[in-house]
Design an enzyme around this catalytic site. Structure first.
Site, PDB file in Angstrom:
ATOM      1  N   HIS A   1      -7.215  10.617   3.604  1.00 21.43           N
ATOM      2  CA  HIS A   1      -6.656   9.668   4.574  1.00 21.43           C
ATOM      3  C   HIS A   1      -6.798  10.203   5.990  1.00 21.43           C
ATOM      4  O   HIS A   1      -6.539  11.381   6.242  1.00 21.43           O
ATOM      5  CB  HIS A   1      -5.167   9.436   4.296  1.00 21.43           C
ATOM      6  CG  HIS A   1      -4.910   8.581   3.099  1.00 21.43           C
ATOM      7  ND1 HIS A   1      -4.194   8.991   2.016  1.00 21.43           N
ATOM      8  CD2 HIS A   1      -5.280   7.308   2.828  1.00 21.43           C
ATOM      9  CE1 HIS A   1      -4.130   8.014   1.128  1.00 21.43           C
ATOM     10  NE2 HIS A   1      -4.783   6.984   1.587  1.00 21.43           N
TER      11      HIS A   1
ATOM     12  N   ASP B   1       0.826  -1.209   0.000  1.00 22.01           N
ATOM     13  CA  ASP B   1       0.000   0.000   0.000  1.00 22.01           C
ATOM     14  C   ASP B   1       0.868   1.271   0.000  1.00 22.01           C
ATOM     15  O   ASP B   1       1.735   1.427   0.864  1.00 22.01           O
ATOM     16  CB  ASP B   1      -0.884  -0.050   1.263  1.00 22.01           C
ATOM     17  CG  ASP B   1      -2.024   0.929   1.208  1.00 22.01           C
ATOM     18  OD1 ASP B   1      -2.407   1.336   0.095  1.00 22.01           O
ATOM     19  OD2 ASP B   1      -2.547   1.279   2.282  1.00 22.01           O
TER      20      ASP B   1
ATOM     21  N   GLY C   1     -11.031   5.627   3.480  1.00 24.76           N
ATOM     22  CA  GLY C   1     -12.412   5.248   3.788  1.00 24.76           C
ATOM     23  C   GLY C   1     -12.858   5.547   5.222  1.00 24.76           C
ATOM     24  O   GLY C   1     -14.052   5.721   5.465  1.00 24.76           O
TER      25      GLY C   1
HETATM   26  O1  G3H Z   1      -4.336   3.199   2.052  1.00 24.64           O
HETATM   27  C1  G3H Z   1      -4.938   3.282   3.141  1.00 24.64           C
HETATM   28  C2  G3H Z   1      -6.204   3.940   3.226  1.00 24.64           C
HETATM   29  O2  G3H Z   1      -6.522   4.695   2.141  1.00 24.64           O
HETATM   30  C3  G3H Z   1      -6.779   4.199   4.548  1.00 24.64           C
HETATM   31  O3  G3H Z   1      -7.375   5.470   4.743  1.00 24.64           O
HETATM   32  O4  G3H Z   1      -6.967   5.750   7.168  1.00 24.64           O
HETATM   33  O5  G3H Z   1      -8.710   7.079   6.009  1.00 24.64           O
HETATM   34  O6  G3H Z   1      -9.028   4.668   6.383  1.00 24.64           O
HETATM   35  P1  G3H Z   1      -8.057   5.751   6.164  1.00 24.64           P
HETATM   36 ZN    ZN Z   2      -4.644   5.011   0.903  1.00 20.82          ZN
END
Ligand code: G3H
Ligand code: ZN
Length: 289
Positions: A186, A81, A217
């Site tokens: 994020h 990621d 998300g």
């Molecule tokens: O790549 C990781 C995500 O996009 C997580 O985002 O921390 O807002 O859930 P978040």
């Molecule tokens: Zn991300």
């Protein structure tokens, strides 16, 4: 035989649902995420970012996820990621990751295209040599960085990906999955999350013709997820929500058990808390009532 990640993504697209992607930096999170997915019998993606990888270990993450998949014949996959350069992506591919995200969002459009293309070429080379189908995702537009607690929406968050830029980027790079900026950020924001532009998601999906990924998300409203999934999102990323669940539950457990020294006992409530969050998100993404 277990379905491949590409097949799971195609299935999700065909059924208007999305695969949940959850980050880990410890075994507790891996066990919790897998338990939730298995309970609902849905595919799941484990994410390991550059900073998480430094803690978990690349080969270790690949061994853990690969072992579960083979042992249980279960569609659980591992994604690198937000890796910011080719060398880092290459290491993940070489370690056995199923999917990689080259994050060139800090670069100019042309430099982002160049590094993304380099990653796609390498992934294809490895696929040809080994038969492993490695998927490459890339991003365009600002979605902030870091799964952290934020007081407010960071500056620049309103800059969304233009469909014509998305099309140019996708055709120039040959990526498998595309992560546009469509309103999410994020991290968990105290003042609430921006709204997801589902119309823009649909336009980008239509013009690029490839599966889209929603980052950032955590904290989004349920209807933002469901509208975005209907519009073409095939994978949704959640990290901050599970980090927060872990922290709160671990803190409470330590406070409640001042003389306990067994990590497995102390951390069980943290596993349970993450599992609860993941189960609820997976139900929503997979349209399970
Ligand atoms: O790549 C990781 C995500 O996009 C997580 O985002 O921390 O807002 O859930 P978040
Ligand atoms: Zn991300």
């Amino acid at each position: 035989m277990t379905k491949s990640l590409r097949e799971c993504i195609n299935d999700a697209t065909a059924h208007n649902v999305a695969i949940g992607h959850f980050n880990i930096s410890n075994l507790e999170a891996l066990h919790a995420i897998y338990a939730a997915a298995k309970k609902l019998n849905v595919p799941v993606i484990i994410g390991v970012s550059e900073s998480e990888q430094a803690f978990v270990g690349l080969e270790e993450a690949a061994a853990l996820v690969g072992t579960i998949r083979e042992r249980d014949n279960y569609p659980i996959f591992l994604n690198a990621d937000h890796h910011a350069n080719f060398e880092s992506v290459k290491k993940c591919i070489d370690a056995g990751f199923d999917m990689v995200i080259i994050d060139g969002t800090k670069l100019s459009f042309d430099d982002n295209v160049a590094v993304t293309k380099q990653c796609v070429d390498y992934a294809r080379e490895v696929t040809k040599a080994t038969g492993r189908d490695i998927l490459v995702e890339a991003e365009l537009g600002f979605i902030g960085s870091g799964s952290v607690m934020r007081d407010e929406i960071p500056e620049g968050a309103g800059v969304l990906t233009k469909p014509e830029d998305a099309q140019k980027f996708v055709t120039s790079t040959g990526i498998d999955l595309f992560a546009p900026s469509v309103g999410s950020i994020h991290g968990l924001i105290k003042s609430g999350k921006p709204h997801i532009d589902a119309v823009l998601v649909a336009e980008i999906k239509q013009i690029t013709g490839i599966p889209l990924v929603l980052h950032g998300g955590s904290g989004l409203r349920d209807e933002d997820f469901t509208n975005a999934i209907k519009a073409g999102i095939a994978i949704v990323h959640i990290n901050s929500e599970i980090r927060l669940a872990f922290r709160d539950a671990a803190e409470a457990s330590l406070e409640a058990n001042p003389t306990e020294i067994t990590p497995a006992k102390l951390m069980q409530p943290a596993i349970d808390a993450i599992e609860k969050v993941v189960e609820s998100r997976l139900k929503l993404f997979n349209n399970i009532v």
